[in-house]
Design a protein around this motif. Structure first.
Motif, PDB file in Angstrom:
ATOM      1  N   ASN A  81       0.845  -1.197   0.000  1.00 39.58           N
ATOM      2  CA  ASN A  81       0.000   0.000   0.000  1.00 39.58           C
ATOM      3  C   ASN A  81       0.876   1.242   0.000  1.00 39.58           C
ATOM      4  N   GLY A  82       0.490   2.206  -0.814  1.00 43.81           N
ATOM      5  CA  GLY A  82       1.221   3.470  -0.880  1.00 43.81           C
ATOM      6  C   GLY A  82       2.294   3.502  -1.951  1.00 43.81           C
ATOM      7  N   TRP A  83       2.734   2.331  -2.409  1.00 42.00           N
ATOM      8  CA  TRP A  83       3.725   2.276  -3.475  1.00 42.00           C
ATOM      9  C   TRP A  83       2.987   2.448  -4.797  1.00 42.00           C
TER      10      TRP A  83
ATOM     11  N   PHE B 241      11.671   4.534 -17.171  1.00 39.49           N
ATOM     12  CA  PHE B 241      12.653   3.444 -17.177  1.00 39.49           C
ATOM     13  C   PHE B 241      12.269   2.459 -18.280  1.00 39.49           C
ATOM     14  N   PRO B 242      12.485   2.816 -19.558  1.00 39.10           N
ATOM     15  CA  PRO B 242      11.981   1.995 -20.656  1.00 39.10           C
ATOM     16  C   PRO B 242      12.545   0.578 -20.719  1.00 39.10           C
ATOM     17  N   GLY B 243      13.704   0.329 -20.163  1.00 39.24           N
ATOM     18  CA  GLY B 243      14.283  -1.011 -20.204  1.00 39.24           C
ATOM     19  C   GLY B 243      13.826  -1.902 -19.068  1.00 39.24           C
ATOM     20  N   ALA B 244      13.054  -1.360 -18.143  1.00 42.77           N
ATOM     21  CA  ALA B 244      12.631  -2.126 -16.966  1.00 42.77           C
ATOM     22  C   ALA B 244      11.346  -2.900 -17.241  1.00 42.77           C
ATOM     23  N   TYR B 245      11.216  -4.025 -16.610  1.00 47.31           N
ATOM     24  CA  TYR B 245       9.984  -4.820 -16.630  1.00 47.31           C
ATOM     25  C   TYR B 245       8.930  -4.086 -15.813  1.00 47.31           C
ATOM     26  N   GLY B 246       9.386  -3.463 -14.734  1.00 48.43           N
ATOM     27  CA  GLY B 246       8.499  -2.665 -13.898  1.00 48.43           C
ATOM     28  C   GLY B 246       9.279  -1.970 -12.798  1.00 48.43           C
ATOM     29  N   VAL B 247       8.798  -0.800 -12.397  1.00 48.74           N
ATOM     30  CA  VAL B 247       9.401  -0.037 -11.301  1.00 48.74           C
ATOM     31  C   VAL B 247       8.266   0.479 -10.428  1.00 48.74           C
ATOM     32  N   TRP B 248       8.426   0.349  -9.125  1.00 46.45           N
ATOM     33  CA  TRP B 248       7.441   0.832  -8.164  1.00 46.45           C
ATOM     34  C   TRP B 248       8.179   1.642  -7.109  1.00 46.45           C
TER      35      TRP B 248
ATOM     36  N   ASN C 272      12.253   2.299  -3.464  1.00 47.30           N
ATOM     37  CA  ASN C 272      11.809   1.782  -4.750  1.00 47.30           C
ATOM     38  C   ASN C 272      12.141   0.310  -4.944  1.00 47.30           C
ATOM     39  N   ALA C 273      11.445  -0.284  -5.910  1.00 45.58           N
ATOM     40  CA  ALA C 273      11.701  -1.655  -6.345  1.00 45.58           C
ATOM     41  C   ALA C 273      11.813  -1.624  -7.860  1.00 45.58           C
TER      42      ALA C 273
ATOM     43  N   GLU D 179       7.407  -3.796   4.468  1.00 47.80           N
ATOM     44  CA  GLU D 179       7.097  -3.532   3.060  1.00 47.80           C
ATOM     45  C   GLU D 179       8.182  -4.080   2.137  1.00 47.80           C
ATOM     46  N   THR D 180       9.432  -3.829   2.466  1.00 41.59           N
ATOM     47  CA  THR D 180      10.505  -4.331   1.616  1.00 41.59           C
ATOM     48  C   THR D 180      10.584  -5.856   1.704  1.00 41.59           C
ATOM     49  N   ALA D 181      10.318  -6.414   2.868  1.00 43.00           N
ATOM     50  CA  ALA D 181      10.314  -7.870   3.024  1.00 43.00           C
ATOM     51  C   ALA D 181       9.201  -8.498   2.188  1.00 43.00           C
ATOM     52  N   LEU D 182       8.043  -7.853   2.147  1.00 45.24           N
ATOM     53  CA  LEU D 182       6.932  -8.339   1.333  1.00 45.24           C
ATOM     54  C   LEU D 182       7.351  -8.418  -0.133  1.00 45.24           C
TER      55      LEU D 182
END
Length: 185
Positions: free
Chosen positions: A41-43, A51-58, A71-72, A163-166
């Motif tokens: 939640n919140g991310w 970040f066009p080369g990334a699969y995803g960034v949060w 960030n992740a 959150e980071t552990a999740l």
């Protein structure tokens, strides 16, 4: 790992020396593994254009006074040629250990979801900001190709926790390719 990372090349250097390119794939890439993480939640998902080369960034909303946002970053790339996964992953810790004032917390080279993997966690300092980082690399075989999956989660020191552990524990990799109807075989 018994070989000091100072004498090893980084993953990128290792791949370049072998003449192997990493071709970025995205969630809509046909034949690529499906990779996901739980998003706390919140991310918020960061626009792919950033970040066009990334699969995803949060990321969490940025803290303007610090110029920082926890960030992740999830990268997935198809390898242009087969690699020895164990040999490649011997270089997995090099980039982290090159970070300024790196303080290592843990490493792991056990398989992840049945795939060769390496993870390193620790702290580093950039200017006045001390950051916690967890980097997991996984070499995945799917559809006759090999893919390199990298999940990097970075948070301000003291902010790493549930959150980071999740996110780090929730990385999921599926190699089944959906059928034309969208169903998994």
């Amino acid at each position: 790992m018994t070989t000091p990372s100072a004498s090893l090349p980084s993953l990128a250097e290792n791949l370049a020396a072998a003449g192997t390119a990493v071709i970025p794939v995205h969630p809509d890439s046909v034949g690529a593994p499906r990779v996901s993480i739980p998003v706390p939640n919140g991310w918020r998902e960061v626009d792919r254009g950033v970040f066009p080369g990334a699969y995803g960034v949060w990321a969490l909303p940025p803290e303007e006074s610090l110029g920082w946002a926890d960030n992740a970053v999830l990268l997935v790339g198809r390898l242009s040629a087969p690699v020895d996964a164990a040999g490649l992953l011997r270089s997995a810790f090099v980039d982290s250990r090159r970070m300024p004032q790196w303080r290592e917390v843990s490493t792991d080279t056990g398989d992840y979801q049945g795939f060769p993997s390496a993870t390193i966690t620790g702290y580093y300092t950039v200017e006045t900001l001390t950051l916690w980082a967890d980097n997991r690399y996984v070499v995945v075989g799917a559809g006759g190709d090999q893919y390199l999956v990298q999940l990097t989660v970075t948070a301000r020191a003291g902010e790493e926790g549930s959150e980071t552990a999740l996110i780090t524990a929730g990385l999921t990799i599926a190699t089944s390719v959906p059928t034309d109807s969208g169903e998994m075989p």
